[in-house]
Design a protein around this motif. Structure first.
Motif, PDB file in Angstrom:
ATOM      1  N   TRP A 108      -6.047  -5.090  -5.447  1.00 45.33           N
ATOM      2  CA  TRP A 108      -5.022  -4.345  -4.707  1.00 45.33           C
ATOM      3  C   TRP A 108      -5.149  -4.636  -3.228  1.00 45.33           C
ATOM      4  O   TRP A 108      -6.096  -4.215  -2.572  1.00 45.33           O
ATOM      5  CB  TRP A 108      -5.185  -2.843  -4.972  1.00 45.33           C
ATOM      6  CG  TRP A 108      -4.087  -2.005  -4.398  1.00 45.33           C
ATOM      7  CD1 TRP A 108      -2.916  -2.411  -3.863  1.00 45.33           C
ATOM      8  CD2 TRP A 108      -4.073  -0.571  -4.313  1.00 45.33           C
ATOM      9  NE1 TRP A 108      -2.156  -1.334  -3.452  1.00 45.33           N
ATOM     10  CE2 TRP A 108      -2.851  -0.199  -3.719  1.00 45.33           C
ATOM     11  CE3 TRP A 108      -4.974   0.429  -4.700  1.00 45.33           C
ATOM     12  CZ2 TRP A 108      -2.516   1.131  -3.482  1.00 45.33           C
ATOM     13  CZ3 TRP A 108      -4.646   1.756  -4.466  1.00 45.33           C
ATOM     14  CH2 TRP A 108      -3.426   2.102  -3.870  1.00 45.33           C
ATOM     15  N   LYS A 134      -1.519   2.606 -10.532  1.00 44.26           N
ATOM     16  CA  LYS A 134      -1.903   3.622 -11.514  1.00 44.26           C
ATOM     17  C   LYS A 134      -1.457   3.224 -12.918  1.00 44.26           C
ATOM     18  O   LYS A 134      -2.225   3.336 -13.882  1.00 44.26           O
ATOM     19  CB  LYS A 134      -1.297   4.974 -11.135  1.00 44.26           C
ATOM     20  CG  LYS A 134      -1.532   6.076 -12.186  1.00 44.26           C
ATOM     21  CD  LYS A 134      -0.925   7.393 -11.762  1.00 44.26           C
ATOM     22  CE  LYS A 134      -0.906   8.400 -12.916  1.00 44.26           C
ATOM     23  NZ  LYS A 134      -2.230   8.696 -13.462  1.00 44.26           N
ATOM     24  N   HIS A 159      -8.430   7.821  -3.802  1.00 46.04           N
ATOM     25  CA  HIS A 159      -6.992   8.090  -3.735  1.00 46.04           C
ATOM     26  C   HIS A 159      -6.427   7.564  -2.422  1.00 46.04           C
ATOM     27  O   HIS A 159      -7.151   7.397  -1.436  1.00 46.04           O
ATOM     28  CB  HIS A 159      -6.683   9.581  -3.900  1.00 46.04           C
ATOM     29  CG  HIS A 159      -7.185  10.454  -2.783  1.00 46.04           C
ATOM     30  ND1 HIS A 159      -6.451  10.701  -1.657  1.00 46.04           N
ATOM     31  CD2 HIS A 159      -8.358  11.125  -2.617  1.00 46.04           C
ATOM     32  CE1 HIS A 159      -7.130  11.495  -0.843  1.00 46.04           C
ATOM     33  NE2 HIS A 159      -8.288  11.765  -1.402  1.00 46.04           N
ATOM     34  N   ASN A 160      -5.129   7.270  -2.438  1.00 44.55           N
ATOM     35  CA  ASN A 160      -4.436   6.771  -1.255  1.00 44.55           C
ATOM     36  C   ASN A 160      -4.173   7.943  -0.313  1.00 44.55           C
ATOM     37  O   ASN A 160      -3.516   8.912  -0.701  1.00 44.55           O
ATOM     38  CB  ASN A 160      -3.107   6.115  -1.667  1.00 44.55           C
ATOM     39  CG  ASN A 160      -2.445   5.348  -0.536  1.00 44.55           C
ATOM     40  OD1 ASN A 160      -2.628   5.664   0.637  1.00 44.55           O
ATOM     41  ND2 ASN A 160      -1.664   4.342  -0.892  1.00 44.55           N
ATOM     42  N   LEU A 216      -7.426   7.357  -8.632  1.00 45.19           N
ATOM     43  CA  LEU A 216      -7.411   5.929  -8.942  1.00 45.19           C
ATOM     44  C   LEU A 216      -8.720   5.512  -9.593  1.00 45.19           C
ATOM     45  O   LEU A 216      -9.804   5.841  -9.103  1.00 45.19           O
ATOM     46  CB  LEU A 216      -7.169   5.136  -7.659  1.00 45.19           C
ATOM     47  CG  LEU A 216      -5.829   5.447  -6.963  1.00 45.19           C
ATOM     48  CD1 LEU A 216      -5.819   4.881  -5.546  1.00 45.19           C
ATOM     49  CD2 LEU A 216      -4.669   4.877  -7.765  1.00 45.19           C
ATOM     50  N   GLY A 266       0.791  -1.229   0.000  1.00 45.02           N
ATOM     51  CA  GLY A 266       0.000   0.000   0.000  1.00 45.02           C
ATOM     52  C   GLY A 266       0.818   1.272   0.000  1.00 45.02           C
ATOM     53  O   GLY A 266       0.268   2.355   0.214  1.00 45.02           O
ATOM     54  N   SER A 301       4.001   4.025  -1.647  1.00 43.31           N
ATOM     55  CA  SER A 301       4.057   4.902  -2.812  1.00 43.31           C
ATOM     56  C   SER A 301       4.342   4.130  -4.100  1.00 43.31           C
ATOM     57  O   SER A 301       3.730   4.404  -5.143  1.00 43.31           O
ATOM     58  CB  SER A 301       5.103   6.001  -2.604  1.00 43.31           C
ATOM     59  OG  SER A 301       6.382   5.448  -2.327  1.00 43.31           O
ATOM     60  N   THR A 334       1.304   2.122  -5.094  1.00 40.31           N
ATOM     61  CA  THR A 334       0.282   3.028  -5.616  1.00 40.31           C
ATOM     62  C   THR A 334       0.603   3.453  -7.047  1.00 40.31           C
ATOM     63  O   THR A 334      -0.279   3.483  -7.914  1.00 40.31           O
ATOM     64  CB  THR A 334       0.161   4.274  -4.708  1.00 40.31           C
ATOM     65  OG1 THR A 334      -0.085   3.865  -3.365  1.00 40.31           O
ATOM     66  CG2 THR A 334      -0.967   5.184  -5.167  1.00 40.31           C
ATOM     67  N   ILE A 391      -9.588   4.733   0.113  1.00 41.62           N
ATOM     68  CA  ILE A 391      -9.468   4.566  -1.340  1.00 41.62           C
ATOM     69  C   ILE A 391     -10.819   4.226  -1.949  1.00 41.62           C
ATOM     70  O   ILE A 391     -11.198   4.779  -2.995  1.00 41.62           O
ATOM     71  CB  ILE A 391      -8.424   3.467  -1.656  1.00 41.62           C
ATOM     72  CG1 ILE A 391      -7.018   3.966  -1.300  1.00 41.62           C
ATOM     73  CG2 ILE A 391      -8.479   3.068  -3.140  1.00 41.62           C
ATOM     74  CD1 ILE A 391      -5.966   2.867  -1.256  1.00 41.62           C
ATOM     75  N   ASP A 451      -6.751   2.929   5.229  1.00 42.71           N
ATOM     76  CA  ASP A 451      -6.363   3.366   3.887  1.00 42.71           C
ATOM     77  C   ASP A 451      -7.252   2.724   2.828  1.00 42.71           C
ATOM     78  O   ASP A 451      -7.660   3.382   1.865  1.00 42.71           O
ATOM     79  CB  ASP A 451      -4.901   2.998   3.615  1.00 42.71           C
ATOM     80  CG  ASP A 451      -3.932   3.808   4.467  1.00 42.71           C
ATOM     81  OD1 ASP A 451      -4.383   4.725   5.180  1.00 42.71           O
ATOM     82  OD2 ASP A 451      -2.717   3.514   4.428  1.00 42.71           O
ATOM     83  N   SER A 510      -0.989  10.996  -2.672  1.00 38.81           N
ATOM     84  CA  SER A 510      -2.417  11.262  -2.481  1.00 38.81           C
ATOM     85  C   SER A 510      -3.038  12.064  -3.626  1.00 38.81           C
ATOM     86  O   SER A 510      -4.259  12.135  -3.754  1.00 38.81           O
ATOM     87  CB  SER A 510      -2.649  11.993  -1.156  1.00 38.81           C
ATOM     88  OG  SER A 510      -1.915  13.207  -1.115  1.00 38.81           O
TER      89      SER A 510
END
Length: 330
Positions: A30, A19, A46-47, A56, A10, A12, A15, A41, A37, A52
């Motif tokens: 995912w 994407k 978005h995370n 998504l 989960g 960066s 993420t 989402i 979190d 952020s």
């Protein structure tokens, strides 16, 4: 028929990979450890903690918290958790859980205490054949993927056809992926470049200039070559993007968490205080503890790696260690 990819992690990089995959005809399961979190989402697209600003596409992305449910229907399992937590996550699975799937490591680190590459661990723990193991090499920062800046990745695998297929799956208008066969070499280089980035950060924190950093990186490339020639000896072009490119972006970029971590240590932070303030994992901290015993076993001359290990684990002053190191560089 659409390909289903289970993305495990989960942070960066996970993420950013979600994407990228969502730009193509892919179904994405995912898995995130954090229920908070995950719910954010699902509700807001978005995370909340990493990248952020990325919107998504939830028509293609299915956030899940049950690891087995995320993996079971997947054709491809993409591992994107910090190396320190790989075993905590995967050892809960039964031995057959990854059978018949392509496993892709996006992890730039090694299994702690066992000192093995992530793909080697997956091979031994789950019996996954070498032909079904791939790894993602750079040069690429998650933050620039988030900004849709033109980026490049290298997909590495013994089965070049499967590596090319995954490269096509992840490529999009702002990301070009190519394939090579050097799985072990690219994985080890991805581990090593984080150690070198810490060294460059320490040098920056100690107020060494660009001239010194250029010499440091040039010597680091030689160090990486000696290491790879010892542990994974094949013909390879270390000037390629998967090797030199990944090293350069990690040692010079403002987005490099390993460089940032090193800079804090060079400025006088303790390891624990630097880790606490960053609130992100600097893979090079764990990597140097894995590479160091391998370096000793093969008796490879690696003064930069030795210096980083001495500073982080033997608690030798960065000032003293770099006074020694600078006399060993050329």
């Amino acid at each position: 028929m659409e390909t289903t990819v289970a993305v495990i992690g989960g942070g960066s990089w996970a993420t950013a990979l979600v994407k990228l995959l969502s730009e193509n005809e892919v179904v994405i399961n995912w898995w995130l450890r954090s229920k908070t979190d995950l719910n954010h989402i699902i509700n807001y697209g978005h995370n909340p903690r990493y990248l952020s600003g990325i919107h998504l596409n939830l028509k293609k992305i299915k956030p899940q918290q049950d690891l087995r449910e995320a993996i079971e229907p997947a054709d491809i399992v993409l591992l994107a958790v910090p190396s320190a937590f790989v075993k905590d996550v995967l050892d809960s699975l039964p031995d057959h859980a990854l059978q018949g799937k392509i496993i892709v490591s996006a992890i730039k680190g090694m299994i702690r205490h066992e000192n093995v590459l992530v793909t080697d661990y997956v091979n031994k723990r789950f019996g996954i054949a070498a032909d079904d193991l791939l790894a993602i090499a750079g040069p690429c920062h998650a933050e620039e993927v988030a900004l849709e800046k033109l980026s490049y990745l290298t997909i590495c695998g013994a089965n070049i056809a499967k590596a090319k297929a995954f490269a096509n799956l992840i490529s999009c208008r702002y990301l070009k992926a190519t394939a090579i066969e050097d799985l072990a070499g690219a994985e080890y280089c991805a581990v090593m470049k984080n150690i070198i980035a810490i060294a460059c950060g320490i040098a920056h924190g100690l107020n060494y200039g660009d001239n010194f950093q250029a010499v440091l990186v040039a010597n680091a490339m030689q160090e990486i070559r000696r290491f790879l020639d010892a542990v994974a000896p094949i013909e390879r072009d270390l000037n390629a993007s998967a090797y030199l490119g990944d090293l350069l972006v990690t040692t010079y970029s403002q987005f490099s968490r390993n460089r940032t971590f090193g800079s804090m240590v060079g400025r006088g932070y303790s390891v624990k205080s630097a880790q606490f303030e960053m609130q992100m994992v600097a893979e090079g901290y764990y990597a140097v503890a894995c590479i160091y015993p391998i370096m000793k076993k093969y008796q490879v001359k690696m003064p930069i790696t030795q210096a980083v290990y001495n500073i982080l684990y033997e608690k030798i002053s960065p000032i003293v260690e770099f006074q020694i190191l600078r006399d060993l560089l050329s």
